[in-house]
Design an enzyme around this catalytic site. Sequence first.
Site, PDB file in Angstrom:
ATOM      1  N   ALA A   1       0.842  -1.196   0.000  1.00 21.75           N
ATOM      2  CA  ALA A   1       0.000   0.000   0.000  1.00 21.75           C
ATOM      3  C   ALA A   1       0.873   1.240   0.000  1.00 21.75           C
ATOM      4  CB  ALA A   1      -0.927   0.006   1.220  1.00 21.75           C
TER       5      ALA A   1
ATOM      6  N   GLU B   1      -8.780  10.053   5.405  1.00 21.76           N
ATOM      7  CA  GLU B   1      -8.056   9.280   4.390  1.00 21.76           C
ATOM      8  C   GLU B   1      -8.940   8.177   3.798  1.00 21.76           C
ATOM      9  OE1 GLU B   1      -4.016   6.501   4.037  1.00 21.76           O
ATOM     10  OE2 GLU B   1      -4.920   6.929   5.985  1.00 21.76           O
TER      11      GLU B   1
ATOM     12  N   GLU C   1      11.895   3.042   3.729  1.00 19.98           N
ATOM     13  CA  GLU C   1      11.126   1.799   3.750  1.00 19.98           C
ATOM     14  C   GLU C   1      12.058   0.589   3.863  1.00 19.98           C
ATOM     15  OE1 GLU C   1       7.129   2.816   1.179  1.00 19.98           O
ATOM     16  OE2 GLU C   1       8.926   2.241   0.072  1.00 19.98           O
TER      17      GLU C   1
END
Length: 220
Positions: free
Chosen positions: A113, A156, A177
């Site tokens: 995601a 969101e 990440e």
Amino acid sequence: MSKKNKQSKSAKLEKAKASKTKPSKETEPRKPASATEETLISSKVVYQGPLFRVLHDKLLEPGGKPSERDVIRHNGSVVILAVDKSKSKKDPWIVMEHQYRHAAKQYLWELPAGKLDAGEEPLVGAKRELEEETGYRAKKWKPLVEYYGSPGFLGESMKVFLAEGLVAGDAHPEDDEDIEFRLVKLSDIVKMIEKGAIKDGKTLCSVLLYARRIGKKHKK
């Protein structure tokens, strides 16, 4: 009683009656908002960050109730349920990620995601996020579901896409990440959910909906 006194008393009664049926401008209630739409009175940015902003809003809720809310505004996110049916159509393999989440203070199993850029088309963002995080590309894409994770204060929207016909490639995640990913059987993910091993909302919602659809399809 004289005729003059009767007229005076009658006038006073009429005046008192009118004062009860016609409230003054100071006490007259505010016109209610639409039964289905809110009326925004004011909105102030109290925090602006790189990923989201926090607003303090004053409004009339649908129906006219006054309210003040602190709301997190966000460009929205995309979630990818990437499916490999090459070995089994009844129990396909799903691309899953394992990463540390500071807000949850633990490692979580999740679907791929990511956030959308301002004005970015959701499908474009979904394709970008899948390739960046896992290296996979998909030949077939379609919307699965859209939801709000915590609509009490978070604006969101999360749009979930089903991606099929996977083609492997090299991942190139962003600098912040640190993601481990692997293919996991759908049945094994459902077992993990039942045992409480998966706590990520987008993964729970998307996997269980997909599993239900797969189950219905193969019962026919």
